[in-house]
Design a protein around this motif. Structure first.
Motif, mmCIF file in Angstrom:
data_model
loop_
_atom_site.group_PDB
_atom_site.id
_atom_site.type_symbol
_atom_site.label_atom_id
_atom_site.label_comp_id
_atom_site.label_asym_id
_atom_site.label_seq_id
_atom_site.Cartn_x
_atom_site.Cartn_y
_atom_site.Cartn_z
ATOM 1 N N GLN A 29 -11.032 -4.802 -2.201
ATOM 2 C CA GLN A 29 -11.083 -5.187 -0.791
ATOM 3 C C GLN A 29 -9.711 -5.626 -0.281
ATOM 4 O OE1 GLN A 29 -13.807 -3.817 0.640
ATOM 5 N NE2 GLN A 29 -14.223 -5.712 1.729
ATOM 6 N N LEU A 30 -8.994 -6.370 -1.095
ATOM 7 C CA LEU A 30 -7.662 -6.810 -0.688
ATOM 8 C C LEU A 30 -6.707 -5.627 -0.568
ATOM 9 C CD1 LEU A 30 -7.311 -10.087 -2.777
ATOM 10 C CD2 LEU A 30 -7.579 -9.901 -0.298
ATOM 11 N N ALA A 31 -6.821 -4.681 -1.479
ATOM 12 C CA ALA A 31 -5.991 -3.478 -1.395
ATOM 13 C C ALA A 31 -6.283 -2.708 -0.112
ATOM 14 C CB ALA A 31 -6.217 -2.593 -2.615
ATOM 15 N N ALA A 32 -7.550 -2.581 0.202
ATOM 16 C CA ALA A 32 -7.929 -1.874 1.424
ATOM 17 C C ALA A 32 -7.418 -2.604 2.658
ATOM 18 C CB ALA A 32 -9.444 -1.710 1.479
ATOM 19 N N HIS A 33 -7.514 -3.941 2.640
ATOM 20 C CA HIS A 33 -7.037 -4.722 3.785
ATOM 21 C C HIS A 33 -5.538 -4.535 3.991
ATOM 22 C CE1 HIS A 33 -6.600 -8.009 6.607
ATOM 23 N NE2 HIS A 33 -5.696 -8.567 5.817
ATOM 24 N N VAL A 34 -4.764 -4.643 2.915
ATOM 25 C CA VAL A 34 -3.314 -4.476 3.027
ATOM 26 C C VAL A 34 -2.970 -3.051 3.457
ATOM 27 C CG1 VAL A 34 -1.138 -4.530 1.742
ATOM 28 C CG2 VAL A 34 -2.848 -6.304 1.348
ATOM 29 N N ALA A 35 -3.762 -2.101 3.000
ATOM 30 C CA ALA A 35 -3.513 -0.699 3.350
ATOM 31 C C ALA A 35 -3.983 -0.349 4.756
ATOM 32 C CB ALA A 35 -4.209 0.211 2.344
ATOM 33 N N GLY A 36 -4.805 -1.224 5.348
ATOM 34 C CA GLY A 36 -5.339 -0.928 6.672
ATOM 35 C C GLY A 36 -6.375 0.164 6.656
ATOM 36 N N THR A 37 -7.150 0.212 5.573
ATOM 37 C CA THR A 37 -8.180 1.244 5.442
ATOM 38 C C THR A 37 -9.452 0.616 4.898
ATOM 39 O OG1 THR A 37 -8.639 3.455 4.564
ATOM 40 C CG2 THR A 37 -7.551 1.901 3.070
ATOM 41 N N ASP A 38 -10.471 1.430 4.689
ATOM 42 C CA ASP A 38 -11.715 0.959 4.101
ATOM 43 C C ASP A 38 -11.637 1.059 2.587
ATOM 44 O OD1 ASP A 38 -12.840 0.530 6.609
ATOM 45 O OD2 ASP A 38 -13.573 2.595 6.729
ATOM 46 N N ARG A 39 -12.404 0.220 1.910
ATOM 47 C CA ARG A 39 -12.395 0.229 0.451
ATOM 48 C C ARG A 39 -12.756 1.610 -0.104
ATOM 49 N NH1 ARG A 39 -17.002 -1.737 -2.425
ATOM 50 N NH2 ARG A 39 -16.645 -1.781 -4.677
ATOM 51 N N GLY A 40 -13.702 2.291 0.530
ATOM 52 C CA GLY A 40 -14.128 3.594 0.046
ATOM 53 C C GLY A 40 -13.094 4.697 0.236
ATOM 54 N N ARG A 41 -12.052 4.405 1.018
ATOM 55 C CA ARG A 41 -11.033 5.427 1.280
ATOM 56 C C ARG A 41 -9.750 5.186 0.493
ATOM 57 N NH1 ARG A 41 -11.632 5.928 7.923
ATOM 58 N NH2 ARG A 41 -13.784 6.682 7.915
ATOM 59 N N LEU A 42 -9.775 4.225 -0.406
ATOM 60 C CA LEU A 42 -8.583 3.935 -1.188
ATOM 61 C C LEU A 42 -8.123 5.139 -2.007
ATOM 62 C CD1 LEU A 42 -9.176 0.293 -2.478
ATOM 63 C CD2 LEU A 42 -7.380 1.068 -0.917
ATOM 64 N N VAL A 43 -9.078 5.958 -2.428
ATOM 65 C CA VAL A 43 -8.715 7.117 -3.256
ATOM 66 C C VAL A 43 -7.795 8.076 -2.513
ATOM 67 C CG1 VAL A 43 -10.779 7.023 -4.695
ATOM 68 C CG2 VAL A 43 -10.846 8.278 -2.533
ATOM 69 N N ALA A 44 -7.828 8.024 -1.173
ATOM 70 C CA ALA A 44 -6.996 8.926 -0.379
ATOM 71 C C ALA A 44 -5.748 8.236 0.152
ATOM 72 C CB ALA A 44 -7.810 9.489 0.786
ATOM 73 N N PHE A 45 -5.543 6.972 -0.261
ATOM 74 C CA PHE A 45 -4.411 6.213 0.269
ATOM 75 C C PHE A 45 -3.176 6.415 -0.596
ATOM 76 C CE2 PHE A 45 -2.016 2.114 0.217
ATOM 77 C CZ PHE A 45 -1.493 2.211 1.495
ATOM 78 N N ASP A 46 -2.085 6.734 0.048
ATOM 79 C CA ASP A 46 -0.805 6.908 -0.644
ATOM 80 C C ASP A 46 0.072 5.711 -0.304
ATOM 81 O OD1 ASP A 46 1.334 7.867 -2.015
ATOM 82 O OD2 ASP A 46 1.952 9.299 -0.460
ATOM 83 N N PRO A 47 0.163 4.713 -1.183
ATOM 84 C CA PRO A 47 0.874 3.478 -0.840
ATOM 85 C C PRO A 47 2.353 3.719 -0.551
ATOM 86 C CG PRO A 47 0.344 3.547 -3.186
ATOM 87 C CD PRO A 47 -0.390 4.673 -2.546
ATOM 88 N N PRO A 48 2.860 3.090 0.526
ATOM 89 C CA PRO A 48 4.256 3.292 0.926
ATOM 90 C C PRO A 48 5.213 2.437 0.097
ATOM 91 C CG PRO A 48 3.174 1.831 2.463
ATOM 92 C CD PRO A 48 2.137 2.238 1.468
ATOM 93 N N ALA A 49 5.410 2.819 -1.126
ATOM 94 C CA ALA A 49 6.405 2.197 -2.017
ATOM 95 C C ALA A 49 6.237 0.690 -2.125
ATOM 96 C CB ALA A 49 7.795 2.579 -1.550
ATOM 97 N N ASP A 50 7.376 -0.016 -2.151
ATOM 98 C CA ASP A 50 7.361 -1.426 -2.547
ATOM 99 C C ASP A 50 6.699 -2.347 -1.523
ATOM 100 O OD1 ASP A 50 8.625 -0.688 -4.838
ATOM 101 O OD2 ASP A 50 10.638 -1.208 -4.115
ATOM 102 N N GLU A 51 6.775 -1.993 -0.261
ATOM 103 C CA GLU A 51 6.257 -2.891 0.778
ATOM 104 C C GLU A 51 4.781 -3.194 0.568
ATOM 105 O OE1 GLU A 51 5.655 -3.119 5.633
ATOM 106 O OE2 GLU A 51 6.690 -1.400 4.729
ATOM 107 N N PHE A 52 4.003 -2.166 0.306
ATOM 108 C CA PHE A 52 2.571 -2.362 0.072
ATOM 109 C C PHE A 52 2.352 -3.261 -1.135
ATOM 110 C CE2 PHE A 52 -1.078 -1.330 -2.530
ATOM 111 C CZ PHE A 52 -2.131 -1.550 -1.649
ATOM 112 N N PHE A 53 3.007 -2.966 -2.235
ATOM 113 C CA PHE A 53 2.752 -3.706 -3.465
ATOM 114 C C PHE A 53 3.201 -5.162 -3.366
ATOM 115 C CE2 PHE A 53 2.921 0.735 -4.900
ATOM 116 C CZ PHE A 53 1.662 0.814 -5.480
ATOM 117 N N ASP A 54 4.273 -5.431 -2.622
ATOM 118 C CA ASP A 54 4.715 -6.815 -2.428
ATOM 119 C C ASP A 54 3.666 -7.612 -1.655
ATOM 120 O OD1 ASP A 54 7.061 -6.307 -3.752
ATOM 121 O OD2 ASP A 54 8.268 -6.043 -1.931
ATOM 122 N N ARG A 55 3.150 -7.034 -0.578
ATOM 123 C CA ARG A 55 2.118 -7.720 0.215
ATOM 124 C C ARG A 55 0.838 -7.876 -0.588
ATOM 125 N NH1 ARG A 55 0.077 -5.625 5.121
ATOM 126 N NH2 ARG A 55 -0.506 -7.782 5.547
#
Length: 282
Positions: A29-55
């Motif tokens: 859920q936290l990953a989805a929130h930081v990504a600005g997407t739904d939890r079920g759509r995380l599989v299609a999310f391509d994290p934008p390098a370090d910024e996402f992981f830092d947050r």
């Protein structure tokens, strides 16, 4: 995607180590929130390098300190609604959805009057207003912070919010014998109860604790229901799982109700009592 999966796995392990039972769910859920997407759509999310992981690491660190997930993401699901919540308001729990299910099954007039006592975030008021669009729905609370959230959650609906202490003598006499359904989730946890840090440290004590036995407010709510409900009107009040018998007795002692029933929540624990205002066809 491998880096994201690894980050979620690490977060879940950290949260589990912190004593959080829903560690994997919260990490996702936290990953989805930081990504600005739904939890079920995380599989299609391509994290934008370090910024996402830092947050993401910042959010996970806060959750590991037992800050409620709902405070971090700013919302919580309740029945069909997504509610705004945060510091200063009680976070609605799945246990209360049992009252919601019961309430939505009640036969009401086409334009009923419904009152949600101790409305908090407005959870029951919002969902019942959606179920009965033609209803007059009133939510009552005495917490300015809670009512701020309730206003956000009821925006665009016809829900009326009233700032009032339910213990005020003669409160809202204009509602006497005018209400078809009254629901209440008052403070009911006994003062001595040991609670999870998310509740003990972050939910407002005023909305949680109900005196030494958890019954400080419930008799008052039962009295209001007896006064405000029409003959035949329906009433439900949530209680601690240790006070079912006390709540039944409290409702019965008013002498104003029939069909008093102790009911379980969705997990099978004694959680709320329902009753019918006497006088209809009696």
């Amino acid at each position: 995607m491998t880096a994201l999966r690894q980050a979620i796995d690490s977060a879940a392990a950290l949260l589990a180590e912190a004593g959080i039972d829903s560690a994997r769910y919260d990490a996702e859920q936290l990953a989805a929130h930081v990504a600005g997407t739904d939890r079920g759509r995380l599989v299609a999310f391509d994290p934008p390098a370090d910024e996402f992981f830092d947050r993401y690491r910042e959010f996970v660190a806060k959750r590991s300190q037992r800050i409620p997930l709902q405070h971090l993401v700013g919302t919580t699901a309740f029945g069909p609604a997504l509610l705004h919540v945060g510091p200063g308001v009680f976070i609605p729990r799945p246990e209360t959805e049992a009252i919601l299910e019961w309430a939505m099954a009640q036969p009401l007039p086409s334009r009923p009057c419904i009152v949600d006592v101790c409305t908090g975030s407005g959870a029951l008021a919002v969902t019942l207003a959606r179920h009965w669009p033609a209803a007059r729905v009133i939510g009552i609370d005495d917490s300015p912070a809670a009512l701020d959230y309730a206003r956000r959650n009821t925006a665009g609906t016809g829900v009326e919010l009233i700032s009032a202490d339910v213990r005020t003598p003669g409160l809202l006499a204009e509602l006497d014998a005018q209400v078809d359904l009254l629901v209440a989730n008052p403070p009911y946890v006994p003062d001595h109860a040991v609670l999870e840090p998310e509740v003990a440290q972050h939910d407002p004590a005023h909305a949680v604790f109900g005196g030494p036995d958890g019954m400080a407010v419930i008799p008052t709510v039962a009295g209001l229901a007896g006064r405000w409900l029409r003959p035949g009107g329906s009433f439900a009040v949530e209680h601690d799982d240790s006070t079912s018998a006390l709540t039944v007795n409290s409702v019965a002692e008013t002498g104003l109700f029939d069909d008093i029933v102790a009911r379980n929540d969705l997990a099978g624990r004694p959680r709320f009592v329902t009753a019918r205002r006497s006088g209809a066809g009696d």
